[in-house]
Design an enzyme around this catalytic site. Structure first.
Site, PDB file in Angstrom:
ATOM      1  N   TYR A 128      -1.470   3.560  16.582  1.00  0.00           N
ATOM      2  CA  TYR A 128      -2.405   2.840  15.707  1.00  0.00           C
ATOM      3  C   TYR A 128      -3.769   3.551  15.689  1.00  0.00           C
ATOM      4  O   TYR A 128      -4.331   3.816  14.618  1.00  0.00           O
ATOM      5  CB  TYR A 128      -2.524   1.394  16.206  1.00  0.00           C
ATOM      6  CG  TYR A 128      -3.677   0.613  15.644  1.00  0.00           C
ATOM      7  CD1 TYR A 128      -3.739   0.287  14.301  1.00  0.00           C
ATOM      8  CD2 TYR A 128      -4.721   0.181  16.482  1.00  0.00           C
ATOM      9  CE1 TYR A 128      -4.813  -0.447  13.788  1.00  0.00           C
ATOM     10  CE2 TYR A 128      -5.785  -0.555  15.975  1.00  0.00           C
ATOM     11  CZ  TYR A 128      -5.835  -0.860  14.639  1.00  0.00           C
ATOM     12  OH  TYR A 128      -6.888  -1.580  14.132  1.00  0.00           O
ATOM     13  N   LEU A 187       0.819  -1.220   0.000  1.00  0.00           N
ATOM     14  CA  LEU A 187       0.000   0.000   0.000  1.00  0.00           C
ATOM     15  C   LEU A 187       0.851   1.268   0.000  1.00  0.00           C
ATOM     16  O   LEU A 187       0.380   2.337  -0.380  1.00  0.00           O
ATOM     17  CB  LEU A 187      -0.919   0.002   1.233  1.00  0.00           C
ATOM     18  CG  LEU A 187      -2.021  -1.067   1.220  1.00  0.00           C
ATOM     19  CD1 LEU A 187      -2.589  -1.269   2.623  1.00  0.00           C
ATOM     20  CD2 LEU A 187      -3.133  -0.676   0.246  1.00  0.00           C
ATOM     21  N   HIS A 199     -10.123   1.728  18.444  1.00  0.00           N
ATOM     22  CA  HIS A 199      -8.977   2.394  19.080  1.00  0.00           C
ATOM     23  C   HIS A 199      -8.854   3.865  18.663  1.00  0.00           C
ATOM     24  O   HIS A 199      -8.016   4.580  19.196  1.00  0.00           O
ATOM     25  CB  HIS A 199      -7.702   1.578  18.842  1.00  0.00           C
ATOM     26  CG  HIS A 199      -7.831   0.233  19.496  1.00  0.00           C
ATOM     27  ND1 HIS A 199      -7.838   0.079  20.862  1.00  0.00           N
ATOM     28  CD2 HIS A 199      -8.076  -0.993  18.967  1.00  0.00           C
ATOM     29  CE1 HIS A 199      -8.044  -1.200  21.159  1.00  0.00           C
ATOM     30  NE2 HIS A 199      -8.201  -1.871  20.030  1.00  0.00           N
ATOM     31  N   SER A 201      -2.583  -3.569  11.925  1.00  0.00           N
ATOM     32  CA  SER A 201      -3.858  -3.765  12.624  1.00  0.00           C
ATOM     33  C   SER A 201      -3.753  -3.750  14.145  1.00  0.00           C
ATOM     34  O   SER A 201      -4.773  -3.958  14.822  1.00  0.00           O
ATOM     35  CB  SER A 201      -4.499  -5.076  12.172  1.00  0.00           C
ATOM     36  OG  SER A 201      -3.685  -6.166  12.543  1.00  0.00           O
TER      37      SER A 201
HETATM   38  P1  NAI Z   1      -4.654  -8.459   9.889  1.00  0.00           P
HETATM   39  O1  NAI Z   1      -3.416  -7.897  10.481  1.00  0.00           O
HETATM   40  O2  NAI Z   1      -4.935  -9.918  10.076  1.00  0.00           O
HETATM   41  O3  NAI Z   1      -4.698  -8.134   8.334  1.00  0.00           O
HETATM   42  C1  NAI Z   1      -4.196  -6.936   7.788  1.00  0.00           C
HETATM   43  C2  NAI Z   1      -3.598  -7.279   6.440  1.00  0.00           C
HETATM   44  O4  NAI Z   1      -3.084  -6.070   5.883  1.00  0.00           O
HETATM   45  C3  NAI Z   1      -2.417  -8.275   6.536  1.00  0.00           C
HETATM   46  O5  NAI Z   1      -2.675  -9.400   5.736  1.00  0.00           O
HETATM   47  C4  NAI Z   1      -1.219  -7.468   6.066  1.00  0.00           C
HETATM   48  O6  NAI Z   1      -0.299  -8.224   5.286  1.00  0.00           O
HETATM   49  C5  NAI Z   1      -1.888  -6.380   5.218  1.00  0.00           C
HETATM   50  N1  NAI Z   1      -1.034  -5.195   5.160  1.00  0.00           N
HETATM   51  C6  NAI Z   1      -0.485  -4.490   6.182  1.00  0.00           C
HETATM   52  N2  NAI Z   1       0.285  -3.492   5.723  1.00  0.00           N
HETATM   53  C7  NAI Z   1       0.241  -3.576   4.372  1.00  0.00           C
HETATM   54  C8  NAI Z   1       0.847  -2.837   3.330  1.00  0.00           C
HETATM   55  N3  NAI Z   1       1.671  -1.814   3.589  1.00  0.00           N
HETATM   56  N4  NAI Z   1       0.573  -3.183   2.065  1.00  0.00           N
HETATM   57  C9  NAI Z   1      -0.249  -4.221   1.780  1.00  0.00           C
HETATM   58  N5  NAI Z   1      -0.854  -4.976   2.719  1.00  0.00           N
HETATM   59  C10 NAI Z   1      -0.614  -4.644   4.015  1.00  0.00           C
HETATM   60  O7  NAI Z   1      -5.865  -7.588  10.473  1.00  0.00           O
HETATM   61  P2  NAI Z   1      -7.418  -7.928  10.471  1.00  0.00           P
HETATM   62  O8  NAI Z   1      -7.802  -8.383  11.829  1.00  0.00           O
HETATM   63  O9  NAI Z   1      -7.771  -8.742   9.302  1.00  0.00           O
HETATM   64  O10 NAI Z   1      -8.037  -6.458  10.325  1.00  0.00           O
HETATM   65  C11 NAI Z   1      -8.299  -5.908   9.045  1.00  0.00           C
HETATM   66  C12 NAI Z   1      -8.508  -4.402   9.188  1.00  0.00           C
HETATM   67  O11 NAI Z   1      -9.553  -4.156  10.108  1.00  0.00           O
HETATM   68  C13 NAI Z   1      -7.275  -3.670   9.711  1.00  0.00           C
HETATM   69  O12 NAI Z   1      -7.164  -2.439   9.034  1.00  0.00           O
HETATM   70  C14 NAI Z   1      -7.577  -3.442  11.177  1.00  0.00           C
HETATM   71  O13 NAI Z   1      -6.947  -2.272  11.653  1.00  0.00           O
HETATM   72  C15 NAI Z   1      -9.088  -3.308  11.150  1.00  0.00           C
HETATM   73  N6  NAI Z   1      -9.700  -3.724  12.414  1.00  0.00           N
HETATM   74  C16 NAI Z   1      -9.819  -5.053  12.719  1.00  0.00           C
HETATM   75  C17 NAI Z   1     -10.419  -5.439  13.896  1.00  0.00           C
HETATM   76  C18 NAI Z   1     -10.658  -6.879  14.229  1.00  0.00           C
HETATM   77  O14 NAI Z   1     -11.343  -7.139  15.215  1.00  0.00           O
HETATM   78  N7  NAI Z   1     -10.169  -7.837  13.464  1.00  0.00           N
HETATM   79  C19 NAI Z   1     -10.881  -4.449  14.876  1.00  0.00           C
HETATM   80  C20 NAI Z   1     -10.682  -3.075  14.451  1.00  0.00           C
HETATM   81  C21 NAI Z   1     -10.124  -2.750  13.249  1.00  0.00           C
HETATM   82  C1  15L Z   2      -8.328  -3.695  16.674  1.00  0.00           C
HETATM   83  O1  15L Z   2      -8.285  -2.590  16.147  1.00  0.00           O
HETATM   84  C2  15L Z   2      -7.421  -4.784  16.219  1.00  0.00           C
HETATM   85  O2  15L Z   2      -7.198  -4.749  14.821  1.00  0.00           O
HETATM   86  C3  15L Z   2      -7.916  -6.168  16.621  1.00  0.00           C
HETATM   87  O3  15L Z   2      -6.847  -7.094  16.463  1.00  0.00           O
HETATM   88  C4  15L Z   2      -8.410  -6.173  18.060  1.00  0.00           C
HETATM   89  O4  15L Z   2      -7.341  -5.878  18.922  1.00  0.00           O
HETATM   90  C5  15L Z   2      -9.497  -5.138  18.221  1.00  0.00           C
HETATM   91  O5  15L Z   2      -9.073  -3.859  17.784  1.00  0.00           O
HETATM   92  C6  15L Z   2     -10.009  -5.011  19.658  1.00  0.00           C
HETATM   93  O6  15L Z   2      -9.974  -3.909  20.206  1.00  0.00           O
HETATM   94  O7  15L Z   2     -10.476  -6.011  20.206  1.00  0.00           O
END
Ligand code: NAI
Ligand code: 15L
Length: 266
Positions: free
Chosen positions: A136, A51, A113, A74
């Site tokens: 973050y 990205l 967050h 994330s």
């Molecule tokens: P994750 O960490 O499992 O997936 C994020 C993906 O983004 C990874 O596969 C990583 O390789 C890719 N990535 C990171 N930097 C990159 C870059 N510079 N270029 C290309 N790809 C890149 O996180 P998850 O849990 O799937 O979360 C997805 C999104 O949702 C994130 O933006 C996270 O901040 C947001 N989020 C997720 C929450 C959750 O409960 N899972 C809660 C709040 C927000």
């Molecule tokens: C987030 O923003 C993170 O991406 C996820 O891994 C969890 O930590 C989530 O918040 C949370 O607050 O539970």
């Protein structure tokens, strides 16, 4: 139905879920991450790119009428890591959207967050002030600000979802308030793409949890009605662990343990 939906962060937790869960929304799904996306089905395209690479992101976004932007750092991390993925990366995405021959509607994966330092005793809605709980969280506030500016200046519509905790089950007692099921997440994204006029709303991404701190009345026009409730997991959690003590950040702040974390140096 969308013609071409781009999912960034496609090899992450939510990206893998969305690859199947969002299949009905688009004729073609373009899956992107830095690496790790394999085995394209006939309705899928795979494009690996960082990205932070502006030209690559322009090519990635071109021709997509919908984007679910999950890609990025994330959790808390050193500034360089947060900056390249969540600051430069988000700028590159919006610039690519502005220049694209098709203006996409965007889902931005923001986070609880962004408001993590609000106490759990407070009820928040879309108008509440941001109170990020780390670098973050600050980067997610930045992403929401970019979405707002590109909407006001260029008419690009974005739904900023302040996702709570989207996992198969709540992992601790705090998540009884913040948890969002996968089916509620998919239903929300479907409504975001179906509603005739979206604008640039802030949405709290949580299921219909009895203990929720968040009020989504401002986005009632989306017609999203989450079906699940984290209470269903309370007995199981109680059997697995004690609830946090009253002074534990997980019992005090909406962002939980992130609030007690320091600045991560390189
Ligand atoms: P994750 O960490 O499992 O997936 C994020 C993906 O983004 C990874 O596969 C990583 O390789 C890719 N990535 C990171 N930097 C990159 C870059 N510079 N270029 C290309 N790809 C890149 O996180 P998850 O849990 O799937 O979360 C997805 C999104 O949702 C994130 O933006 C996270 O901040 C947001 N989020 C997720 C929450 C959750 O409960 N899972 C809660 C709040 C927000
Ligand atoms: C987030 O923003 C993170 O991406 C996820 O891994 C969890 O930590 C989530 O918040 C949370 O607050 O539970």
């Amino acid at each position: 139905m969308l013609k071409k939906l781009l999912i960034t962060g496609a090899s992450g937790n939510l990206g893998v879920m969305c690859r199947t869960g969002l299949k009905p929304l688009a004729e073609t799904i373009r899956l992107s991450d830095r690496d790790g996306v394999t085995d394209a089905a006939s309705h899928e395209e795979i494009v690996h790119c960082d990205l932070a690479d502006k030209d690559a992101v322009e090519a990635l976004v071109e021709g997509c009428d919908g984007i679910v932007h999950l890609g990025g750092q994330s959790v808390e991390a050193p500034w360089d890591t947060v900056r390249s993925s969540n600051i430069d990366g988000v700028f590159n995405l919006y610039e690519a959207a502005r220049k694209s021959s098709v203006t996409p509607r965007i889902v931005f994966a923001s986070s609880n967050h962004a408001i993590g330092f609000h106490p759990q005793t407070e009820r928040l809605d879309a108008k509440s002030l941001t109170r990020p709980d780390g670098l973050y969280g600050v980067s997610k506030v930045f992403g929401e600000a970019m979405a707002s500016m590109y909407h006001d200046k260029f008419g690009i519509e974005t739904a900023c979802i302040r996702i709570g905790s989207c996992f198969p089950e709540p992992k601790n007692h705090r998540m009884l308030a913040t948890w969002m099921s996968d089916r509620d997440f998919f239903a929300l994204i479907e409504r975001i793409f179906l509603v005739p006029s979206l604008g640039c709303p802030i949405i709290y991404g949580a299921s219909a949890n009895s203990g929720s701190w968040w009020d989504n009345r401002e986005v009632a026009y989306l017609g999203w009605q989450p079906q699940d409730n984290a209470e269903a997991f309370r007995a199981k959690l109680d059997a697995q662990m004690d609830p946090p003590g009253k002074d534990d950040p997980n019992a005090v702040y909406q962002g939980g343990a992130f609030c007690a974390d320091g600045i991560h140096e390189e």
